[in-house]
Design a protein around this motif. Structure first.
Motif, short mmCIF file in Angstrom:
data_model
loop_
_atom_site.label_atom_id
_atom_site.label_comp_id
_atom_site.label_asym_id
_atom_site.label_seq_id
_atom_site.Cartn_x
_atom_site.Cartn_y
_atom_site.Cartn_z
N THR A 80 -32.39 -66.47 4.40
CA THR A 80 -31.80 -65.12 4.06
C THR A 80 -32.63 -64.10 3.34
OG1 THR A 80 -29.77 -66.30 3.98
CG2 THR A 80 -29.42 -64.24 2.80
N LYS A 81 -33.26 -64.50 2.56
CA LYS A 81 -34.26 -63.56 1.74
C LYS A 81 -35.51 -63.19 2.65
CE LYS A 81 -37.09 -63.36 -2.54
NZ LYS A 81 -37.49 -64.23 -3.88
N ALA A 82 -35.95 -63.89 3.45
CA ALA A 82 -36.71 -63.40 4.57
C ALA A 82 -36.14 -62.30 5.48
CB ALA A 82 -37.58 -64.85 5.32
N GLN A 83 -35.13 -62.77 6.07
CA GLN A 83 -34.25 -61.86 6.73
C GLN A 83 -34.23 -60.44 6.26
OE1 GLN A 83 -30.84 -63.87 7.99
NE2 GLN A 83 -31.82 -64.83 9.64
N ARG A 84 -33.60 -60.27 4.78
CA ARG A 84 -33.65 -59.04 4.07
C ARG A 84 -35.04 -58.38 3.76
NH1 ARG A 84 -31.08 -61.48 -0.92
NH2 ARG A 84 -29.56 -62.81 0.19
N SER A 85 -36.03 -59.29 3.51
CA SER A 85 -37.21 -58.68 3.39
C SER A 85 -37.79 -58.05 4.47
CB SER A 85 -38.49 -59.57 2.75
OG SER A 85 -37.87 -60.13 1.82
N GLU A 86 -37.59 -58.65 5.90
CA GLU A 86 -38.04 -57.91 7.24
C GLU A 86 -37.12 -56.77 7.39
OE1 GLU A 86 -37.64 -61.28 10.12
OE2 GLU A 86 -39.11 -62.51 9.33
N ALA A 87 -36.11 -56.85 7.13
CA ALA A 87 -34.93 -55.61 7.46
C ALA A 87 -35.58 -54.45 6.57
CB ALA A 87 -33.78 -55.80 7.12
N ARG A 88 -35.85 -54.79 5.28
CA ARG A 88 -36.44 -53.68 4.40
C ARG A 88 -37.79 -53.02 4.63
NH1 ARG A 88 -39.08 -53.51 -1.06
NH2 ARG A 88 -38.03 -51.39 -1.94
N LEU A 89 -38.63 -54.25 5.39
CA LEU A 89 -39.95 -53.66 5.98
C LEU A 89 -39.82 -52.74 7.00
CD1 LEU A 89 -42.81 -53.92 5.48
CD2 LEU A 89 -42.91 -55.95 6.92
N ALA A 90 -38.75 -53.22 7.84
CA ALA A 90 -38.56 -52.40 9.23
C ALA A 90 -38.13 -50.92 8.77
CB ALA A 90 -37.91 -53.24 10.10
N ASP A 91 -37.19 -50.89 7.74
CA ASP A 91 -36.51 -49.78 7.42
C ASP A 91 -37.69 -48.76 6.66
OD1 ASP A 91 -34.63 -47.96 6.58
OD2 ASP A 91 -34.47 -48.55 4.76
N LEU A 92 -38.49 -49.35 5.67
CA LEU A 92 -39.76 -48.67 5.32
C LEU A 92 -40.81 -48.32 6.36
CD1 LEU A 92 -40.36 -50.79 2.17
CD2 LEU A 92 -39.20 -48.54 2.02
N GLU A 93 -40.98 -48.88 7.23
CA GLU A 93 -42.10 -48.57 8.30
C GLU A 93 -41.27 -47.50 9.19
OE1 GLU A 93 -42.53 -52.24 10.52
OE2 GLU A 93 -44.30 -52.66 9.38
N ARG A 94 -39.82 -47.38 9.43
CA ARG A 94 -39.31 -46.31 10.05
C ARG A 94 -39.59 -45.17 9.18
NH1 ARG A 94 -34.14 -45.54 9.15
NH2 ARG A 94 -33.80 -47.58 8.84
N LYS A 95 -39.12 -45.36 8.02
CA LYS A 95 -39.15 -44.09 7.12
C LYS A 95 -40.65 -43.62 6.84
CE LYS A 95 -35.16 -45.23 3.91
NZ LYS A 95 -35.08 -45.82 2.62
N TYR A 96 -41.76 -44.27 6.87
CA TYR A 96 -43.09 -44.02 6.89
C TYR A 96 -43.31 -43.33 8.09
CZ TYR A 96 -48.20 -44.25 6.78
OH TYR A 96 -49.36 -43.97 6.81
N SER A 97 -43.01 -43.65 9.23
CA SER A 97 -43.42 -43.06 10.60
C SER A 97 -42.53 -41.64 10.75
CB SER A 97 -43.03 -43.86 11.69
OG SER A 97 -41.50 -44.02 11.83
N ALA A 98 -41.31 -41.51 9.84
CA ALA A 98 -40.62 -40.30 10.07
C ALA A 98 -41.48 -39.30 8.96
CB ALA A 98 -39.12 -40.44 9.34
#
Length: 185
Positions: A67-85
């Motif tokens: 669960t923690k790994a999934q949350r971290s992956e989701a947060r990382l994907a969100d941060l990458e999306r924000k970074y590209s924006a």
């Protein structure tokens, strides 16, 4: 009664008593064996229960880790999306700054769209100042405690222990300080 009759009677009593005595001990030995079997069975049940609890704890830990790994992956994907924006916004700002006069260019207000945006991304790239080079420090300024202990006459081993450093590191710093002093003279 004669002596031999007393002896025979006494012998008979001893034989009867002797036959009865081992029979008493056999049930006691059987009882000890039975108690050991019961104790071992109880021990085995306790071990099985402990193993079940340990297995459940391991499974729970694995689930929490997933669960923690999934949350971290989701947060990382969100941060990458924000970074590209943010990169796209910055690129658009650079392109619009080149085609328009600088008086028309407004700073990007990305902080409203994306929380926790560093101030560097909000300002225009032309306005960024290069950081001033750090003032050059001498070895003695960087390690004042080491040189204070050395001036007090402490040994290299004592200095290393007090400062949680290696002896070789202390020796190297002292040698560099001597070279630095020689270069200044």
């Amino acid at each position: 009664m004669s002596n031999w009759q007393y002896i025979v009677l006494l012998g008979a009593v001893v034989v009867v008593f002797g036959l009865l005595l081992p029979r008493r001990k056999q049930p006691a030995a059987a009882q000890v064996v039975n108690n050991m079997e019961v104790s071992l069975e109880q021990f085995m049940e306790n071990m099985e229960q402990d193993n079940r609890e340990l297995t459940a704890l391991i499974v729970q830990s694995q689930e929490e880790a997933r669960t923690k790994a999934q949350r971290s992956e989701a947060r990382l994907a969100d941060l990458e999306r924000k970074y590209s924006a943010l990169e796209q916004l910055l690129e658009q700002q650079k392109n619009s700054a080149v085609s328009m006069p600088t008086a028309w260019v407004q700073p990007v207000k990305a902080a409203a769209a994306v929380p926790h945006v560093p101030a560097v991304l909000i300002d225009e790239p032309e306005e960024l100042e290069e950081p001033a080079p750090p003032a050059k420090q001498t070895i003695q300024q960087r390690y004042p405690d080491l040189f204070e202990f050395h001036q007090q006459g402490k040994s290299i081993e004592a200095i290393a222990k007090k400062l949680n450093m290696n002896k070789g590191e202390v020796q190297l710093i002292l040698q560099l300080a001597k070279q630095e002093e020689g270069a200044r003279v």
